[in-house]
Design an enzyme around this catalytic site. Structure first.
Site, PDB file in Angstrom:
ATOM      1  N   ALA A  66      -0.713   1.268   6.606  1.00  0.00           N
ATOM      2  CA  ALA A  66      -2.007   0.597   6.763  1.00  0.00           C
ATOM      3  C   ALA A  66      -2.132   0.106   8.201  1.00  0.00           C
ATOM      4  CB  ALA A  66      -2.119  -0.569   5.786  1.00  0.00           C
ATOM      5  N   GLY A 112       1.035   2.195   2.876  1.00  0.00           N
ATOM      6  CA  GLY A 112      -0.179   2.667   2.230  1.00  0.00           C
ATOM      7  C   GLY A 112      -0.285   4.176   2.176  1.00  0.00           C
ATOM      8  N   GLU A 115       1.693   5.139  -0.803  1.00  0.00           N
ATOM      9  CA  GLU A 115       0.927   4.687  -1.966  1.00  0.00           C
ATOM     10  C   GLU A 115      -0.248   5.624  -2.261  1.00  0.00           C
ATOM     11  OE1 GLU A 115       1.395  -0.089  -2.207  1.00  0.00           O
ATOM     12  OE2 GLU A 115       0.651   0.663  -0.290  1.00  0.00           O
ATOM     13  N   GLU A 135       7.159  -2.512   3.626  1.00  0.00           N
ATOM     14  CA  GLU A 135       6.383  -3.757   3.711  1.00  0.00           C
ATOM     15  C   GLU A 135       7.235  -5.018   3.808  1.00  0.00           C
ATOM     16  OE1 GLU A 135       3.492  -0.827   1.826  1.00  0.00           O
ATOM     17  OE2 GLU A 135       5.645  -1.204   1.809  1.00  0.00           O
TER      18      GLU A 135
END
Length: 260
Positions: A66, A112, A115, A135
């Protein structure tokens, strides 16, 4: 429809969505998440699209995570809203599309990015791919479904280790874990993925959508997946695709599914 951060191309029943932010290693920002949602919605509702492929531009990254600069100063409430909106707009949206979504992982799939790949119905990786959820090294946890989908795919122990160490695994290890279905060379990745998409498109799109629904039901709280399967199985008997498929089998010919 024109997009700033993604490319969309539909050919021979396949819509390929390419995340195109090479200077940021295709990192997901809010605009890119919205554009992906919009492009996926168009593909879902298009009669020209039978299978969707998601990949990244260039040879380094699928999605390298992200865009941290967007949320580095967020409050608790803002962080919660970020995760909730992202899951609704993109990650859960992908997982529940009725058309098959394949992630073609062409490099780094981190945070992300992994994900997003896990939200797809299955994954194919190039040999140079690296995957991980880093993360906790930033003092946060995966917020776009990573703590839920990774254990479903690789098992609780392996997911715990990957998340706690913030480490990366390579494509061969991802294949061993069951995180990806196949590994190819980078040069062959899209061609290989398109071949699998071609095999999918020979079958009933109505039955495939029903199967996706039944499989997903097993992972929903309070939903009995077996009951969903029974219901969807029964409903299949009322479709034109069922009539065509069974008649083609009995007549020993290739089925020509109307998609109804």
């Amino acid at each position: 429809m024109n997009y700033t951060n993604i490319l969309s191309e539909t050919e021979n029943g396949i819509t390929t969505l390419t995340i195109n932010r090479p200077s940021k290693l295709n990192a997901l920002n809010r605009e890119t998440i919205q554009e992906l949602h919009d492009a996926l919605a168009v593909a879902e509702n298009s009669s020209k699209t039978k299978v969707i492929i998601i990949t990244g531009s260039g040879e380094k990254a699928f999605v390298a995570g992200a865009d941290i600069s967007e949320f580095a100063d967020f409050s608790v409430g803002e962080g919660e809203k970020l995760a909730a909106k992202g899951q609704e707009l993109l990650f859960d949206f992908v997982a529940n599309l009725s058309k098959p979504v394949i992630a073609a992982i062409n490099g780094f799939a981190l945070g992300g990015g992994l994900e997003l790949a896990m939200a797809a119905h299955f994954r194919i990786a190039s040999e140079n791919a690296k995957m991980g959820l880093p993360e906790v090294s930033l003092g946060v946890i995966p917020g776009y479904g990573g703590t839920q989908r990774l254990p479903q795919l690789v098992g609780k122990g392996r997911a715990m280790e990957m998340i706690m160490t913030a480490g990366m695994i390579d494509a061969s290890q991802a294949l061993q874990y069951g995180l990806v279905n196949h590994v190819t060379s980078l040069e062959e990745l899209l061609e290989f993925t398109e071949k699998i998409a071609g095999k999918i498109m020979k079958n009933s799109s109505v039955a495939i959508a029903s199967a996706i629904s039944a499989i997903n039901a097993n992972y929903e709280d309070g939903v009995n997946g077996f009951e969903t399967e029974i219901k969807n199985f029964g409903e299949s008997f009322g479709t034109e695709d069922f009539k065509e498929g069974t008649q083609a089998f009995l007549q020993k010919r290739k089925a020509d599914f109307p998609g109804k």
